[in-house]
Design a protein around this motif. Structure first.
Motif: not given
Length: 389
Positions: A9-36
């Motif tokens: 039941g927390a969907s609305v609250a979480s959606d509102a919180r997401e819009t106020s949070e800074p963007a979550l970008k892909v971390a360099p380590l995730e790209l490193f994992l992609d090499l595999v």
């Protein structure tokens, strides 16, 4: 597959919180994992190219399915818990090592390396589940997902000690378990960040295109660089550009992100499974088939190729376009009818490859894609129009 849990039941609250949070970008380590994962795709493509039979296709499909399930699970994991601490980074590197062992075992997974594949897969599952537990996620939230994934991993391990149809049967059962896990994990209770999630999958698709480019070089090998080889290589690269355009053209990835972000949490999570796991499994399989066909095309550009090779080349593109169209329809993007017509036209190029030459078939495919995307560009709708066809 998982993400940090939220109360029902927390969907609305979480959606509102997401819009106020800074963007979550892909971390360099995730790209490193992609090499595999690049290596994984290369291994699967090589296995398919050497076993272009219904049985070989079934084996590659099952291996891709179970590997992609857990690889996608780590996308969910880093979406919930970005690798910002040394502990999380270390565990991700351990997972990278396990994924590498899985990739190394792919070529002979049904000929003696199945046990190594299975145990490495179980390590990946254990690390994924353990990272959520260590991060403080409630045991009840982890139990459904973890138990289902561990059961699937156990089937992969057991199958690895078998051979032939029995091994394939066990691994198919593990593949089927993936359709149970979202329900066992009480999917609507988990929160997912759309920005990182959509970006991450876009990068995976680009990695798959990279395998197609590698396949061009592998197929060419040490052959003399004559006009036919240069032509088929450039035309094959043009096909890759067309596949890229199908996914990213007109900023479709950004529009998909906006659509995902606007969904309530429960619907967003269900879309993440249907569109980004199942849908992208279809896209990856399409690219694998095309890459396997491209190896044959560049190896003998001026000669006719076998029906299975021509079917792989055209069938992969057809599958990719059909799945891409389904994904676009989900996000309300259009037009889509030209892509379906193009998919059928690409499949009709198979006789060119078998009766004329690989170069003729690839050239015909390029002509079809150029016509489809040229028509779309001429009929392009405004970026803000998300209506269906």
């Amino acid at each position: 597959m998982n993400a940090s849990p939220v109360a029902p039941g927390a969907s609305v609250a979480s959606d509102a919180r997401e819009t106020s949070e800074p963007a979550l970008k892909v971390a360099p380590l995730e790209l490193f994992l992609d090499l595999v994962f690049v290596f994984t795709i290369t291994q699967l493509t090589g296995s398919l190219a050497h076993h272009l039979t219904p049985g070989g296709f079934a084996q590659v499909l099952v291996m891709l399915g179970v590997i992609w399930w857990m690889y996608d699970a780590f996308i969910w994991l880093t979406n919930a818990m970005p690798p910002r601490t040394h502990g999380r980074r270390g565990l991700l590197m351990l997972a990278m090592g396990a994924f590498l062992v899985i990739s190394l075992s792919v070529p002979h997974a049904f000929e003696g390396s199945g046990a190594a594949f299975g145990w490495a897969y179980l390590v990946v599952v254990a690390l994924h589940t353990g990272m959520f537990i260590a991060a403080g996620v409630t045991p009840a939230a982890v139990l459904g997902m973890g138990a289902s994934n561990l059961a699937s991993g156990a089937l992969v391990v057991a199958g690895g000690y078998l051979a032939g149809t029995l091994q394939l049967g066990f691994w198919v059962a593990a593949f089927a378990m993936q359709y149970v896990t979202p329900r066992a994990a009480r999917l609507p209770e988990f929160r997912l960040r759309a920005d990182h999630f959509v970006e991450r999958h876009g990068l995976i698709v680009i990695i798959a295109f990279g395998e197609s480019v590698i396949a061009i070089g592998v197929g060419a090998g040490a052959s003399d660089l004559g006009p036919a080889l240069i032509a088929v290589a450039l035309l094959s690269l043009t096909v890759c550009v067309g596949l890229w355009w199908a996914y990213f053209g007109h900023d479709d990835d950004e529009r998909a992100e906006h659509h995902m972000a606007a969904l309530p949490s429960a619907e967003r999570n269900r879309a993440a499974v249907s569109v980004y796991y199942l849908g992208h499994l279809g896209l990856l399989l399409g690219v694998l088939l095309f890459a396997a066909g491209v190896k044959s095309a560049t190896a003998h550009p001026a000669a006719a190729i076998t029906p299975s090779q021509a079917a792989a080349l055209a069938g992969g593109i057809t599958l990719y376009l059909v799945v891409n169209t389904a994904i676009r329809r989900f996000f309300g993007l259009g037009p889509n009818l030209p892509r379906l017509i193009g998919a059928a036209a690409v499949l009709a190029t198979v006789p060119l490859g078998t009766a004329a030459s690989a170069l003729d078939q690839v050239g015909a495919v390029v002509a079809v894609l150029a016509a489809v995307f040229g028509y779309e560009s001429a009929c392009r709708r405004p970026v803000g129009d998300f209506g269906h066809d």
